[in-house]
Motif scaffolding. Sequence first.
Motif, short mmCIF file in Angstrom:
data_model
loop_
_atom_site.label_atom_id
_atom_site.label_comp_id
_atom_site.label_asym_id
_atom_site.label_seq_id
_atom_site.Cartn_x
_atom_site.Cartn_y
_atom_site.Cartn_z
N LEU A 176 0.83 -1.21 0.00
CA LEU A 176 0.00 0.00 0.00
C LEU A 176 0.87 1.25 0.00
CD1 LEU A 176 -2.85 -0.96 2.51
CD2 LEU A 176 -3.09 -0.56 0.05
N LYS A 177 2.15 1.09 0.31
CA LYS A 177 3.08 2.21 0.29
C LYS A 177 3.67 2.46 -1.09
CE LYS A 177 4.55 1.13 5.05
NZ LYS A 177 5.71 0.75 5.91
N SER A 178 3.31 1.61 -2.04
CA SER A 178 3.84 1.75 -3.40
C SER A 178 3.51 3.13 -3.97
CB SER A 178 3.26 0.66 -4.31
OG SER A 178 3.62 0.86 -5.66
N THR A 179 4.38 3.61 -4.83
CA THR A 179 4.13 4.88 -5.50
C THR A 179 3.40 4.68 -6.83
OG1 THR A 179 6.32 4.78 -6.55
CG2 THR A 179 6.15 5.97 -4.45
N ASN A 180 3.17 3.44 -7.20
CA ASN A 180 2.51 3.11 -8.45
C ASN A 180 1.00 2.97 -8.22
OD1 ASN A 180 1.39 0.87 -10.41
ND2 ASN A 180 3.17 1.77 -11.43
N ASN A 181 0.21 3.74 -8.95
CA ASN A 181 -1.24 3.74 -8.74
C ASN A 181 -1.91 2.42 -9.06
OD1 ASN A 181 -1.74 6.20 -7.59
ND2 ASN A 181 -2.98 6.99 -9.27
N GLU A 182 -1.41 1.71 -10.07
CA GLU A 182 -2.02 0.43 -10.41
C GLU A 182 -1.77 -0.60 -9.31
OE1 GLU A 182 -4.37 -2.19 -12.44
OE2 GLU A 182 -4.09 -0.04 -12.77
N VAL A 183 -0.59 -0.56 -8.72
CA VAL A 183 -0.29 -1.45 -7.60
C VAL A 183 -1.19 -1.11 -6.42
CG1 VAL A 183 1.45 -2.16 -5.91
CG2 VAL A 183 2.10 -1.86 -8.30
N ARG A 184 -1.30 0.18 -6.11
CA ARG A 184 -2.17 0.61 -5.00
C ARG A 184 -3.61 0.15 -5.23
NH1 ARG A 184 -0.49 7.01 -4.68
NH2 ARG A 184 1.36 6.83 -3.35
N THR A 185 -4.08 0.33 -6.45
CA THR A 185 -5.46 -0.02 -6.78
C THR A 185 -5.70 -1.52 -6.61
OG1 THR A 185 -5.59 1.79 -8.38
CG2 THR A 185 -7.23 0.05 -8.58
N SER A 186 -4.81 -2.32 -7.15
CA SER A 186 -4.98 -3.78 -7.07
C SER A 186 -4.85 -4.27 -5.63
CB SER A 186 -3.96 -4.49 -7.97
OG SER A 186 -2.63 -4.15 -7.62
N ILE A 187 -3.95 -3.67 -4.87
CA ILE A 187 -3.79 -4.08 -3.47
C ILE A 187 -5.02 -3.69 -2.65
CG2 ILE A 187 -2.46 -3.70 -1.36
CD1 ILE A 187 -1.11 -5.56 -3.35
N CYS A 188 -5.61 -2.52 -2.94
CA CYS A 188 -6.85 -2.15 -2.26
C CYS A 188 -7.95 -3.16 -2.56
CB CYS A 188 -7.29 -0.75 -2.69
SG CYS A 188 -6.37 0.60 -1.93
N ALA A 189 -7.97 -3.66 -3.80
CA ALA A 189 -8.96 -4.68 -4.17
C ALA A 189 -8.74 -5.96 -3.36
CB ALA A 189 -8.86 -4.97 -5.67
N VAL A 190 -7.48 -6.33 -3.16
CA VAL A 190 -7.16 -7.52 -2.36
C VAL A 190 -7.57 -7.30 -0.90
CG1 VAL A 190 -5.29 -8.97 -1.47
CG2 VAL A 190 -5.26 -8.25 -3.86
N VAL A 191 -7.27 -6.13 -0.37
CA VAL A 191 -7.63 -5.81 1.02
C VAL A 191 -9.15 -5.91 1.19
CG1 VAL A 191 -7.73 -3.99 2.77
CG2 VAL A 191 -5.62 -4.38 1.48
N ALA A 192 -9.90 -5.41 0.21
CA ALA A 192 -11.36 -5.47 0.29
C ALA A 192 -11.85 -6.92 0.37
CB ALA A 192 -11.98 -4.78 -0.93
N LYS A 193 -11.20 -7.83 -0.37
CA LYS A 193 -11.58 -9.25 -0.31
C LYS A 193 -11.19 -9.87 1.03
CE LYS A 193 -12.94 -9.44 -4.66
NZ LYS A 193 -14.38 -9.56 -5.00
N LEU A 194 -9.98 -9.57 1.47
CA LEU A 194 -9.47 -10.15 2.70
C LEU A 194 -10.24 -9.68 3.93
CD1 LEU A 194 -5.61 -9.79 2.08
CD2 LEU A 194 -6.91 -11.92 2.08
N ALA A 195 -10.62 -8.40 3.93
CA ALA A 195 -11.24 -7.81 5.12
C ALA A 195 -12.64 -8.33 5.39
CB ALA A 195 -11.27 -6.29 4.97
N LYS A 196 -13.19 -9.11 4.48
CA LYS A 196 -14.52 -9.70 4.71
C LYS A 196 -14.47 -10.74 5.83
CE LYS A 196 -16.16 -8.95 -0.02
NZ LYS A 196 -16.66 -9.57 -1.27
N ASP A 197 -13.28 -11.25 6.09
CA ASP A 197 -13.10 -12.19 7.20
C ASP A 197 -12.56 -11.41 8.40
OD1 ASP A 197 -12.60 -15.41 7.79
OD2 ASP A 197 -11.22 -14.09 8.87
N LYS A 198 -13.26 -11.46 9.52
CA LYS A 198 -12.89 -10.63 10.67
C LYS A 198 -11.55 -11.02 11.27
CE LYS A 198 -17.34 -8.84 12.17
NZ LYS A 198 -18.26 -8.63 13.32
#
Length: 334
Positions: A176-198
């Motif tokens: 999430l500290k990446s300076t690349n927007n595509e990396v940030r975007t894809s990692i946010c998508a992964v976080v959204a999937k992962l965070a569904k599990d408490k």
Amino acid sequence: MLIPAMDSSNQSLKLPKKLCYKGLQPLVSLLAKADNKQLLAAATGAIWKCSFSMKNVAMHARTPRSTFTLFINPPPYRAQVPAFPICIYVIMENNDLNKSLPVHWSSNLTQLCVEEVKIIDQLDGVRLVWSLLKNPSTEVQSSAAWALCPCIENAKDAREMVLFLIGGLELIVHLLKSTNNEVRTSICAVVAKLAKDKEILGVLTDRGVVSLLAELINTTDNRLRCYLAEAIAHCCMWRSNRASFGEYGAVGPLVRYLESKDTSVLMSTAMALYQLSKEPSNIITMHEEGVVQQLIHLTGSDDSKLQEFAAGCLRNIRLLSLANQRAACSNENP
């Protein structure tokens, strides 16, 4: 006569067992014919189809790794090998190939993970895909992250799979500290999937995911806004995170996302605001940013889910207002 390259959409093709048994190694030997582009396309298509049989995959595993190196390096021709399951097995056992994995191969990952989840799981392919996040190429990192999304979403037990790769969660947060927007975007998508599990969300929270998501909030990139807001929404499942997002100053800028004309951004933002509105201090910030009129407008949307999130947020705002009015009346009439 050359066999035409096989269409990847034709999943119903079944080769006779004897043909697969006797013809597999000769097919593989054709991979050395780098000067004949049409033959390579046909051979790789045939090998790919054979690889849908796990018995054939086991036979592929005994094939020298050098045979497949050609197809993992950028080819000047249309080869289908990067999209068939055995490549998962080959690269899993060859760290050198993993480290030098070119971008053209990684671009096939997401589609492969969507279509062949069971095979990926059988070959422990999620571990491989996750390891690609360590690749120095930002394009490989983002491709790997996008590929992880269907793996996580379709896993029989996402919690067991992810917690087994506990170091992988640290890597996700770090990216999430990446300076690349595509990396940030894809990692946010992964976080959204992962965070569904408490339980997984608890681990991510302990590793500082909330503050890092909040640092991205001022982006003007619509794709990043969409997945960032979705990640924030799911991270709010952990109650203390709602207040933390407010403390990190994420609520005000998030309200301004509602000015977007992108329906995907509006949807994820409304979902995030609904979750954040469960924290009274966030409602005050939202009100100051003029969120009420924007939410009222969204309740007239044709999308029922967007209506629901907007209405839910308005309800929480109204409940806090009524509670404050009752408290004020009690103070005036002790």
